[in-house]
Design a protein around this motif. Structure first.
Motif, mmCIF file in Angstrom:
data_model
loop_
_atom_site.group_PDB
_atom_site.id
_atom_site.type_symbol
_atom_site.label_atom_id
_atom_site.label_comp_id
_atom_site.label_asym_id
_atom_site.label_seq_id
_atom_site.Cartn_x
_atom_site.Cartn_y
_atom_site.Cartn_z
ATOM 1 N N HIS A 7 0.651 -1.170 0.035
ATOM 2 C CA HIS A 7 -0.183 0.110 -0.018
ATOM 3 C C HIS A 7 0.756 1.340 0.104
ATOM 4 O O HIS A 7 0.247 2.234 -0.464
ATOM 5 N N VAL A 8 2.159 1.331 0.516
ATOM 6 C CA VAL A 8 2.759 2.485 0.503
ATOM 7 C C VAL A 8 3.254 3.092 -0.844
ATOM 8 O O VAL A 8 3.130 4.155 -1.328
ATOM 9 N N PRO A 9 3.735 2.025 -1.610
ATOM 10 C CA PRO A 9 4.283 2.618 -3.009
ATOM 11 C C PRO A 9 2.883 3.090 -3.648
ATOM 12 O O PRO A 9 3.134 3.984 -4.440
ATOM 13 N N ALA A 10 1.823 2.305 -3.576
ATOM 14 C CA ALA A 10 0.623 2.970 -4.563
ATOM 15 C C ALA A 10 0.245 4.294 -3.972
ATOM 16 O O ALA A 10 0.042 5.035 -4.739
ATOM 17 N N ALA A 11 0.300 4.647 -2.487
ATOM 18 C CA ALA A 11 -0.245 5.968 -2.209
ATOM 19 C C ALA A 11 1.042 6.959 -2.642
ATOM 20 O O ALA A 11 0.564 7.997 -3.191
ATOM 21 N N MET A 12 2.132 6.517 -2.493
ATOM 22 C CA MET A 12 3.264 7.506 -3.064
ATOM 23 C C MET A 12 3.140 7.885 -4.707
ATOM 24 O O MET A 12 3.159 8.936 -5.188
ATOM 25 N N LYS A 13 2.726 6.695 -5.510
ATOM 26 C CA LYS A 13 2.674 7.013 -6.918
ATOM 27 C C LYS A 13 1.106 7.890 -6.966
ATOM 28 O O LYS A 13 1.242 8.540 -8.027
ATOM 29 N N PHE A 14 0.297 7.661 -6.317
ATOM 30 C CA PHE A 14 -0.981 8.343 -6.327
ATOM 31 C C PHE A 14 -0.547 9.889 -6.224
ATOM 32 O O PHE A 14 -0.914 10.587 -7.114
ATOM 33 N N ALA A 15 0.040 10.276 -5.102
ATOM 34 C CA ALA A 15 0.544 11.584 -4.763
ATOM 35 C C ALA A 15 1.328 12.259 -5.955
ATOM 36 O O ALA A 15 1.233 13.426 -6.286
ATOM 37 N N LEU A 16 2.256 11.377 -6.381
ATOM 38 C CA LEU A 16 3.408 11.833 -7.295
ATOM 39 C C LEU A 16 2.432 11.807 -8.996
ATOM 40 O O LEU A 16 2.726 13.197 -9.523
ATOM 41 N N ASP A 17 1.658 11.245 -9.155
ATOM 42 C CA ASP A 17 0.653 11.558 -10.275
ATOM 43 C C ASP A 17 -0.014 12.633 -10.114
ATOM 44 O O ASP A 17 -0.154 13.426 -11.254
ATOM 45 N N ASN A 18 -0.697 13.182 -9.205
ATOM 46 C CA ASN A 18 -1.609 14.054 -9.233
ATOM 47 C C ASN A 18 -0.598 15.407 -8.912
ATOM 48 O O ASN A 18 -1.183 16.357 -9.110
ATOM 49 N N ALA A 19 0.477 15.289 -8.838
ATOM 50 C CA ALA A 19 1.541 16.557 -8.681
ATOM 51 C C ALA A 19 1.727 16.790 -10.025
ATOM 52 O O ALA A 19 2.170 17.912 -10.441
ATOM 53 N N GLY A 20 1.924 15.672 -11.047
ATOM 54 C CA GLY A 20 2.082 16.148 -12.364
ATOM 55 C C GLY A 20 3.603 16.062 -12.558
ATOM 56 O O GLY A 20 4.233 16.733 -13.432
ATOM 57 N N VAL A 21 4.341 15.194 -11.694
ATOM 58 C CA VAL A 21 5.719 15.305 -11.613
ATOM 59 C C VAL A 21 6.426 14.113 -12.199
ATOM 60 O O VAL A 21 5.796 12.941 -11.778
ATOM 61 N N GLU A 22 7.391 14.013 -12.971
ATOM 62 C CA GLU A 22 7.743 12.846 -13.487
ATOM 63 C C GLU A 22 8.767 12.096 -12.230
ATOM 64 O O GLU A 22 9.480 12.803 -11.555
ATOM 65 N N ILE A 23 8.703 10.760 -12.283
ATOM 66 C CA ILE A 23 9.625 10.087 -11.438
ATOM 67 C C ILE A 23 11.217 10.429 -11.491
ATOM 68 O O ILE A 23 11.629 10.380 -10.353
#
Length: 354
Positions: free
Chosen positions: A246-262
């Motif tokens: 669950h932690v990686p999924a939450a981090m990805k959700f936040a990053l996607d919403n920020a519009g920032v590339e990994i």
């Protein structure tokens, strides 16, 4: 558009150092009260291999959690170079309140935030002080709340603190007691109209169907001791498996919403719960983007400071910003992620640009 940014940080690292060897004479027991087949030196070596922890810090007997919070808060205020009377909110994340040495009760009346406001000598009645109980992700969640107040126009400056004295709520007969430590970290969050700076996005989840009691209060493993006195207990394997999903999924959700590339993420400040678990979370997170974990992206403090719950992320941030961790730095324009997991089970993440 108004957002919020960190303008000052502070931490208090207690002076009492407890190394792994200091547990050699403890009498660790299984949950049913039976003894382990292995000697303590073997138990401790396995513990270090899994958690990465070599030593941890405990607060002096005369200091309670609110004292540690006050010390960290004063440093953050000084670092931000602000008038403390201008603070609109003081939010303290903790889970056990003030626990005096030898006590069997926690003290949360008045709130720890009120106590810190009193210790700071802030007279402004419009500076609202309150506590948040949210497990280890408490400081990140308190930061999200302060950010919400600022975006809503309800605040311009907030003091956010994470403080804990876990050494006073552990069962000495439980080998998991070696994980926990004491400490406090704080930051000043201020309103900003700078574009694309500060908190870019965030995510929070609570899983309470089957996971609610993965961390809980429980009796000592020593059946000859008072079973009515409660200590922090955890289902380590279940927490590990939960966090990896669950932690990686939450981090990805936040990053996607920020519009920032990994590839633009420079640092990940993750809750210092268990070094091997944090490394596994990093691998899972970057695997979601079909990437390998970049070298040096995850600063660590757990080896020397242990797991101080709500204090780990703000402490880690302050140490990196102040140049206290070798080969770790954050520069203007860098994007970082704050992430945590803990009792609830709660998970959260913030994507932030300096």
């Amino acid at each position: 558009m108004i957002s919020s940014k960190i303008i000052g940080t502070g931490t208090f690292i207690p002076s009492i150092k407890k190394e792994n060897k200091d547990f050699l004479n403890e009498h660790f027991l299984n949950e049913d009260g039976s003894s382990f087949d292995s000697d303590n030196d073997v138990i401790i070596e396995k513990f270090k291999a899994i958690t990465g922890i070599e030593e941890r810090r405990y607060a002096k007997p005369e200091y309670n959690s609110s004292d540690l919070a006050y010390f960290a808060a004063q440093k953050a205020i000084d670092d931000a170079n602000i008038n403390q009377e201008e603070l609109d909110y003081i939010i303290i994340a903790h889970n056990f309140g003030d626990v005096k040495v030898g006590a069997v009760q926690s003290d949360m009346l008045p709130s720890l935030a009120t106590r810190v406001k009193h210790k700071l000598g802030i007279e402004n009645p419009n500076c609202v002080a309150y506590d948040i109980l949210f497990g280890c992700p408490g400081w990140i969640e308190a930061t999200i709340q302060a950010h919400a107040f600022i975006k809503a126009g309800m605040a311009k400056k907030c003091l956010v603190i994470g403080s804990e004295t876990l050494s006073r709520v552990v069962d000495r007969y439980d080998r998991d007691s070696m994980i926990f430590s004491d400490g406090a970290g704080a930051c000043i969050l201020e309103a900003t109209e700078e574009a694309n700076v500060g908190i870019l996005s965030h995510a929070t989840q609570t899983f309470a169907k089957d996971e609610a009691f993965y961390l809980h209060y429980g009796s000592t493993f020593n059946k000859e001791e008072n079973q009515d006195v409660q200590y922090i207990k955890m289902l380590g394997r279940k927490i590990y498996e939960f966090a990896l999903v669950h932690v990686p999924a939450a981090m990805k959700f936040a990053l996607d919403n920020a519009g920032v590339e990994i590839d633009d993420v420079k640092k990940i400040f993750i809750h210092q719960a268990n070094e091997k678990m944090d490394e596994a979370i990093m691998k899972r997170f970057f695997r979601l983007f079909k990437k390998k974990v970049p070298e040096g992206i995850m600063p660590l403090s757990i080896r020397k400071l242990g797991n101080s719950s709500v204090a780990t992320v703000p402490t880690l941030l302050d140490l990196v910003l102040k140049g206290e961790i070798e080969n770790q730095e954050v520069n203007k324009g860098d994007v970082v992620i704050f992430a945590s997991v803990g009792a609830g089970m709660n998970i959260n993440a913030i994507v932030y640009r300096f």
